[in-house]
Design an enzyme around this catalytic site. Sequence first.
Site, mmCIF file in Angstrom:
data_model
loop_
_atom_site.group_PDB
_atom_site.id
_atom_site.type_symbol
_atom_site.label_atom_id
_atom_site.label_comp_id
_atom_site.label_asym_id
_atom_site.label_seq_id
_atom_site.Cartn_x
_atom_site.Cartn_y
_atom_site.Cartn_z
ATOM 1 C CB SER A 232 -0.970 -0.051 1.193
ATOM 2 O OG SER A 232 -1.926 0.969 1.113
ATOM 3 C CG ASP A 326 -6.018 -2.121 -4.559
ATOM 4 O OD1 ASP A 326 -6.781 -1.531 -3.761
ATOM 5 O OD2 ASP A 326 -4.785 -1.986 -4.550
ATOM 6 C CG HIS A 360 -5.507 -1.945 -0.692
ATOM 7 N ND1 HIS A 360 -4.614 -1.612 -1.700
ATOM 8 C CD2 HIS A 360 -5.092 -1.260 0.415
ATOM 9 C CE1 HIS A 360 -3.713 -0.755 -1.225
ATOM 10 N NE2 HIS A 360 -3.974 -0.540 0.052
#
Length: 416
Positions: A232, A326, A360
Site C-alpha cells: 500500500s 483493489d 487491497h
Amino acid sequence: MAFSQIRLKVLPGVRCLADKLVQVKVEGLAPHKPVELRSRLVDDKGVVFKASARYKADESGLVDVSSAPSLGGSYTGVEPMGLLWAMAPETPHRKLVKKNVLSPTLVEIAAHNGDTGELLASQTNEREYMTDGMRRIPVRDGRVRGVLFIPPGKGPFPGVVDLYTFGGGLGEQRASLLATKGFVVLALAYYGYQDLPKNPKRLDLEYLEEASNYLQNHSEVEGPGIGVISMSHSGALGLSMASFLPGITATVCINGCNANTVIPLHYKDIVIPPLQPLMKNTQMTESGIADIRTVMPDPTLEQNRASLIPIERARSHFLFAVSEDDHNWTSALFAKQAAELLESHGKESFQVVSYPNAGHLLEVPYMPLCPSGFHAAIGSAVVFGGQPKAHSEAQLDLWERVQEFFKRHLNDTGTH
C-alpha cells in the site's frame, strides 16, 4: 449418541504456525446427520471474527473438512481452511489486528448439532508467529525504531526490511512469519510509533537509509544485499529505497503506487512531492462507504511526473504483486507503468503477478479478507475490494512467491 463419543480434532495438532494448513475432523456423529461448524476468534483489539459452515456426516459418522463440502454458511464446497479465511468481523470495517506476536491467535472451532444447535465438541487452534529459538528484539538504534526477528540456528541469514501500511505504528505479523522461513526481518516503523512523529509533515529517506544500514551491518545478516517488502502506501517507500540506497537487491511491492503519495518524501536535496488526489472522483457505495479507487490521478501525466519514484535508477530485482479488485487505488495500472519504465531502460529484473478478485490488503495466509476499513489518509471507512475465496488464494500464492523471490535474489550479486 452419547456426547462423549463425539470428537473434534485439529490435525496434525492444535498448535501450529499461523501460515500452516490444519485438518479439521469431527468423529463419532450419527451417520448422515447435519452438523454446523463454527469458528471464532477475538483479535488484539477485542474485535470478534466468526465463520460457520454446514456439513453432513458420512455413513461412518465422520466430517472431514479437507474433503467434505460445506453445504452452506460462510462458504460452500470443499474448503479445508474456509473456517479461517471466511471469517468476518462482528463490527463492520474492521481488519484483524495482531499486535503481540509472542502469543498465538486462538481460533475456537466448535461442532454443533445441525438440527438443534446443541454444542457437540470443540477445540482451540493455537496459531503461532514464532518458532522455538527465534528471537524478537526491539530496536532503538539511532533514529531507527522497530523490531528485529532472528531465526533459530546458525546464521548469518538473508536480511529483509518489512514496511507495513499507512496508519503509523508497527505490524509484526508478516515479519515474524517471514523470519520462521530463515530470514532476519526488521519490522520497521516509519511514523506514529514510540518517539517517531505522529503526524509527520515529511518523510525522510535518510531514516530508511539508517534502517537499511543497520540491517546490512548486523552480524546475523548475510550480505551483500538486503530485501524490502512493502504494501500500500509504503510501496513507494520501498521503491525509493531501491532507487536511492545501495545494497537493496530484492524489492517486493504489494498493491503499491509507483509515485509518492500523501506526504512529501525528502532525500538529501531531493524532494519528491506527493501525487495530489482528486477527491471529486470519490464514489459512494450503496451502503454509504467511500470508494476511492479512481481518486489518485495517473502519475505518468506531465503535471504529475515529479511524484514518480525514479526506479530506473535501481539495481534491485522487483516483484510487483497486484490485486485486480483493489479499490484503494489502481495498483494494477501503477505496476504496469513501473514495469514499462524499467523495460524502457533496458531492465528485465522484474515480474508482475496479478490476482483477479483479490482486494487491497494482501496479508499472510489465512488472514480473513478486509473488504472495507478505516483509511488513515481519508479519515473514514473506504472500500478495499476483494472476494474472500479469491483473496485467500492470492495470499497463499503470494506468500510462496515472496519466499522464493527473496531466497533467489538475496544471495545474487549479479543484478542489473
